[in-house]
Design an enzyme around this catalytic site. Structure first.
Site, PDB file in Angstrom:
ATOM      1  N   LYS A 179      89.458  33.993  97.432  1.00 25.18           N
ATOM      2  CA  LYS A 179      88.768  34.756  98.463  1.00 25.18           C
ATOM      3  C   LYS A 179      89.204  36.275  98.909  1.00 25.18           C
ATOM      4  O   LYS A 179      90.464  36.323  99.119  1.00 25.18           O
ATOM      5  CB  LYS A 179      89.317  33.655  99.706  1.00 25.18           C
ATOM      6  CG  LYS A 179      88.422  34.204 101.016  1.00 25.18           C
ATOM      7  CD  LYS A 179      89.064  33.993 102.307  1.00 25.18           C
ATOM      8  CE  LYS A 179      89.932  35.055 102.738  1.00 25.18           C
ATOM      9  NZ  LYS A 179      89.242  36.126 103.174  1.00 25.18           N
ATOM     10  N   GLU A 255     103.068  38.262  97.803  1.00 26.64           N
ATOM     11  CA  GLU A 255     103.348  39.649  97.726  1.00 26.64           C
ATOM     12  C   GLU A 255     102.914  40.102  99.074  1.00 26.64           C
ATOM     13  O   GLU A 255     101.850  40.282  99.279  1.00 26.64           O
ATOM     14  CB  GLU A 255     102.584  40.216  96.806  1.00 26.64           C
ATOM     15  CG  GLU A 255     102.576  40.079  95.095  1.00 26.64           C
ATOM     16  CD  GLU A 255     104.016  40.176  94.624  1.00 26.64           C
ATOM     17  OE1 GLU A 255     104.620  41.003  95.102  1.00 26.64           O
ATOM     18  OE2 GLU A 255     104.276  39.670  93.624  1.00 26.64           O
ATOM     19  N   CYS A 289     100.900  49.073  99.244  1.00 24.24           N
ATOM     20  CA  CYS A 289     101.782  48.472  99.721  1.00 24.24           C
ATOM     21  C   CYS A 289     103.327  49.041  99.281  1.00 24.24           C
ATOM     22  O   CYS A 289     104.314  48.811  99.959  1.00 24.24           O
ATOM     23  CB  CYS A 289     101.969  46.871  99.033  1.00 24.24           C
ATOM     24  SG  CYS A 289     101.742  46.767  97.468  1.00 24.24           S
ATOM     25  N   GLU A 382     105.759  48.093 109.453  1.00 23.45           N
ATOM     26  CA  GLU A 382     104.970  48.568 108.675  1.00 23.45           C
ATOM     27  C   GLU A 382     103.942  49.097 109.389  1.00 23.45           C
ATOM     28  O   GLU A 382     103.116  48.413 110.208  1.00 23.45           O
ATOM     29  CB  GLU A 382     104.470  47.275 107.678  1.00 23.45           C
ATOM     30  CG  GLU A 382     103.323  47.922 106.929  1.00 23.45           C
ATOM     31  CD  GLU A 382     103.048  46.698 105.705  1.00 23.45           C
ATOM     32  OE1 GLU A 382     102.580  45.824 106.275  1.00 23.45           O
ATOM     33  OE2 GLU A 382     103.204  47.115 104.554  1.00 23.45           O
TER      34      GLU A 382
HETATM   35  P1  NAD Z   1      95.901  40.245 105.604  1.00 21.87           P
HETATM   36  O1  NAD Z   1      97.427  39.567 105.446  1.00 21.87           O
HETATM   37  O2  NAD Z   1      95.578  40.510 107.128  1.00 21.87           O
HETATM   38  O3  NAD Z   1      94.676  39.797 104.964  1.00 21.87           O
HETATM   39  C1  NAD Z   1      95.152  39.559 103.501  1.00 21.87           C
HETATM   40  C2  NAD Z   1      94.137  38.115 103.182  1.00 21.87           C
HETATM   41  O4  NAD Z   1      94.392  37.129 103.882  1.00 21.87           O
HETATM   42  C3  NAD Z   1      92.537  38.436 103.411  1.00 21.87           C
HETATM   43  O5  NAD Z   1      91.894  37.690 102.474  1.00 21.87           O
HETATM   44  C4  NAD Z   1      92.578  37.728 104.723  1.00 21.87           C
HETATM   45  O6  NAD Z   1      91.186  37.151 105.076  1.00 21.87           O
HETATM   46  C5  NAD Z   1      93.526  36.469 104.491  1.00 21.87           C
HETATM   47  N1  NAD Z   1      94.153  35.803 105.632  1.00 21.87           N
HETATM   48  C6  NAD Z   1      94.518  36.375 106.668  1.00 21.87           C
HETATM   49  N2  NAD Z   1      94.954  35.593 107.617  1.00 21.87           N
HETATM   50  C7  NAD Z   1      94.820  34.350 106.908  1.00 21.87           C
HETATM   51  C8  NAD Z   1      95.292  32.770 107.180  1.00 21.87           C
HETATM   52  N3  NAD Z   1      95.693  32.548 108.322  1.00 21.87           N
HETATM   53  N4  NAD Z   1      95.274  32.032 106.311  1.00 21.87           N
HETATM   54  C9  NAD Z   1      94.595  32.359 104.987  1.00 21.87           C
HETATM   55  N5  NAD Z   1      94.186  33.536 104.807  1.00 21.87           N
HETATM   56  C10 NAD Z   1      94.248  34.567 105.842  1.00 21.87           C
HETATM   57  O7  NAD Z   1      96.408  41.777 104.695  1.00 21.87           O
HETATM   58  P2  NAD Z   1      95.306  42.884 104.819  1.00 21.87           P
HETATM   59  O8  NAD Z   1      95.461  43.672 106.022  1.00 21.87           O
HETATM   60  O9  NAD Z   1      94.201  42.497 104.072  1.00 21.87           O
HETATM   61  O10 NAD Z   1      96.216  43.784 103.730  1.00 21.87           O
HETATM   62  C11 NAD Z   1      97.388  44.782 103.975  1.00 21.87           C
HETATM   63  C12 NAD Z   1      98.869  43.983 103.954  1.00 21.87           C
HETATM   64  O11 NAD Z   1      99.019  43.718 102.616  1.00 21.87           O
HETATM   65  C13 NAD Z   1      99.989  44.838 104.274  1.00 21.87           C
HETATM   66  O12 NAD Z   1     100.827  44.283 104.985  1.00 21.87           O
HETATM   67  C14 NAD Z   1     100.443  45.296 102.732  1.00 21.87           C
HETATM   68  O13 NAD Z   1     101.772  45.736 102.700  1.00 21.87           O
HETATM   69  C15 NAD Z   1     100.155  44.268 102.209  1.00 21.87           C
HETATM   70  N6  NAD Z   1     100.058  44.186 100.576  1.00 21.87           N
HETATM   71  C16 NAD Z   1     101.144  43.925  99.839  1.00 21.87           C
HETATM   72  C17 NAD Z   1     101.081  44.132  98.555  1.00 21.87           C
HETATM   73  C18 NAD Z   1     102.341  43.576  97.628  1.00 21.87           C
HETATM   74  O14 NAD Z   1     102.039  43.571  96.566  1.00 21.87           O
HETATM   75  N7  NAD Z   1     103.562  43.369  98.010  1.00 21.87           N
HETATM   76  C19 NAD Z   1      99.730  44.610  97.930  1.00 21.87           C
HETATM   77  C20 NAD Z   1      98.958  45.186  98.778  1.00 21.87           C
HETATM   78  C21 NAD Z   1      98.866  44.802 100.143  1.00 21.87           C
END
Ligand code: NAD
Length: 478
Positions: A179, A255, A289, A382
């Site tokens: 997803k 991650e 990230c 963040e």
């Molecule tokens: P997000 O957590 O809002 O969403 C990520 C994914 O999770 C999306 O596909 C979203 O639809 C899904 N999602 C959201 N709520 C959910 C739930 N309750 N249950 C299941 N799925 C759910 O993150 P984002 O805004 O898309 O991305 C940015 C974040 O990702 C930042 O915090 C960044 O630091 C982190 N990030 C971390 C890494 C790493 O390798 N550590 C890499 C890239 C991004």
């Protein structure tokens, strides 16, 4: 690009549609189908069925060949993938051409190659007296796939980060339900086309689109038919997924977010440190990230460093937008908060005005702040935008204490020419990744991941293969 689900080898677009907005100018790019619980159920069932079909019986070499066909398929549609990633994210084209799409190809090739080099462990032992049996035995360990793997990925590096999980999951013989983020569905849809063309058996790779909470993401990660969850995104989302997965004791690889520090010592090559910090703070407008948001500089070079970083930030142009209006507003709200908390704005500090179509988009100026206490929210939380705060330090211990005083622990950068200092400081920074005199230099075999609120587990090379398979020990009395 029309976003579609891909379930059991069939493309479909059922479920209510929501609009896909271009972050570069706010125009509507198309409609995305929102997967209902039924679509997610179908995808999980298709994945389960695929494990019982030819995929489940396939030798590792054949799976590796399939991964190579996928890599070739992405390469063959290189321009389409670049177009789709640029449209969804608004990032500069060169970034998609040099990072996103080549890395996706590399992810599939890397895990196809790695499958060959993987030794099974076998050894004979004399079973000691404390065990219930006695005598010589041959023990060997085989690796079994976990089963159905859910891959939930964010919008910031859509293709790169999803394939970073999909490739090793498939390499290990699992079936996948992916997803992607609701903000960036297009390259995932193209990837499903490539999987289809590459002849992967139906159900081995499935794709569902939609939102997270109360929607496709939640349906998938709480699904009793899912055997493991590989997730990249915010730490708060990781916590919600963990709660949701707890009932089924589903293993997770996470991650998550970061608040990454950079430590610049007075003995550093200052040109390289300024250059590197411009990259680490402002690449993809800070929406990686691994990007630096806290910079600590040894006092003798603090003023010079801040002035040079500010100058470079003001000179940046051609930078991309925030992913959405909502995210732009979040980043701007941190800039307001930082001012209220007493920050000096050295560069940037707001939304730019271009005088063209980009003003309909979601841009934020590259911003350099100083003068905040370590307790300020803009220093602790963040932001995930083109914003860094720079503070001075006087001693190595103080630098480490500042770097480590964070709930997060993803990545750090240390700038010094003193070899002993580099080796002394790097292992004491509480992050999963420490770069010395560089940033985001990646070898895909190395462990990748965070400590504290930045994640659970490691990805990369053998680490991914370990997560996506179960070791099973076989003991034969001889
Ligand atoms: P997000 O957590 O809002 O969403 C990520 C994914 O999770 C999306 O596909 C979203 O639809 C899904 N999602 C959201 N709520 C959910 C739930 N309750 N249950 C299941 N799925 C759910 O993150 P984002 O805004 O898309 O991305 C940015 C974040 O990702 C930042 O915090 C960044 O630091 C982190 N990030 C971390 C890494 C790493 O390798 N550590 C890499 C890239 C991004």
């Amino acid at each position: 690009m029309k976003a579609e689900h891909y379930v059991g080898g069939v493309f479909r677009s059922d479920g209510p549609a929501f609009p896909l907005i271009a972050p570069v100018d706010g125009t509507e790019l198309g409609a995305v189908p929102e997967a209902t619980r039924e679509v997610v159920d179908d995808a999980v069932a298709a994945a389960r069925a695929a494990l019982k079909g030819p995929w489940g019986a396939m030798a590792a070499e054949e799976r590796a060949a399939a991964l190579r066909r996928v890599a070739d398929g992405v390469q063959a549609r290189f321009e389409e993938f670049v177009d789709a990633e640029v449209a969804d994210t608004g990032r500069p084209r060169a970034f998609a051409e040099t990072v996103d799409v080549p890395r996706a190809v590399g992810n599939f090739r890397a895990y196809a190659d790695l499958l060959y080099g993987r030794p099974e462990r076998a050894y004979t032992t004399r079973v000691p007296g404390w065990s219930s049996g006695t005598g010589e035995a041959l023990n060997y360990t085989v690796r079994r796939p976990l089963g159905v793997v859910a891959v939930v990925s964010p919008w910031n590096l859509p293709l790169l980060l999803s394939t970073w999980k999909i490739a090793p999951a498939l390499a290990c013989g699992n079936a996948v339900v992916a997803k992607p983020s609701e903000e960036t569905p297009s390259t995932a849809t193209l990837l499903a086309r490539v999987m289809d063309d590459a002849g992967l058996p139906p159900g081995v790779f499935n794709l569902v689109h939609g939102h997270g909470p109360g929607a496709a993401g939640e349906f998938l990660t709480g699904h009793p038919g899912v055997d493991a969850i590989a997730f990249t995104g915010e730490s708060a989302t990781g916590a919600a997924i963990m709660r949701n997965a707890a009932d089924h004791v589903t293993p997770v690889s996470f991650e998550l977010g970061g608040k990454n520090p950079a430590l610049v010592f007075a003995d550093a090559d200052l040109d390289a440190a300024v250059d590197g910090t411009v990259r680490s703070c402002f690449t993809h407008s800070g929406q990686i990230c691994l990007c630096t948001e806290r910079v600590y500089v040894e006092r003798p070079v603090f003023e010079e460093f801040v002035s040079r970083l500010g100058e470079r930030a003001r000179a940046l142009d051609g930078y991309g937008p925030m992913i959405s209006a909502g995210h732009r507003d979040k980043v701007l709200s941190y800039l307001r908060l930082a001012r209220e908390e007493g920050a000096t704005v050295v560069a940037g500090g707001g939304a730019p005005e271009f005088g063209d179509a980009r003003d309909g988009g979601f841009h934020v100026q590259p911003t350099v702040l100083t003068g905040l206490p370590e307790t300020a929210r803009a220093v602790r939380e963040e932001i995930f935008g083109p914003v860094c705060h720079v503070a001075p330090f006087d001693t190595e211990d103080e630098a480490l204490a500042l770097a480590n005083d964070s709930p997060y622990g993803l990545a750090a950068t240390v700038w010094t020419r003193d070899l002993s200092r580099a080796h002394r400081v790097a292992p004491r920074v509480e992050t999963g990744i420490v770069w010395v005199n560089c940033w985001n230099l990646r070898d895909l075999r190395t462990p990748f991941g965070g400590v504290k609120a930045s994640g659970i587990g490691r990805e990369g090379g053998e680490y991914s293969l370990d997560f996506f398979s179960e070791p099973v020990n076989v003991c034969v009395q001889i």
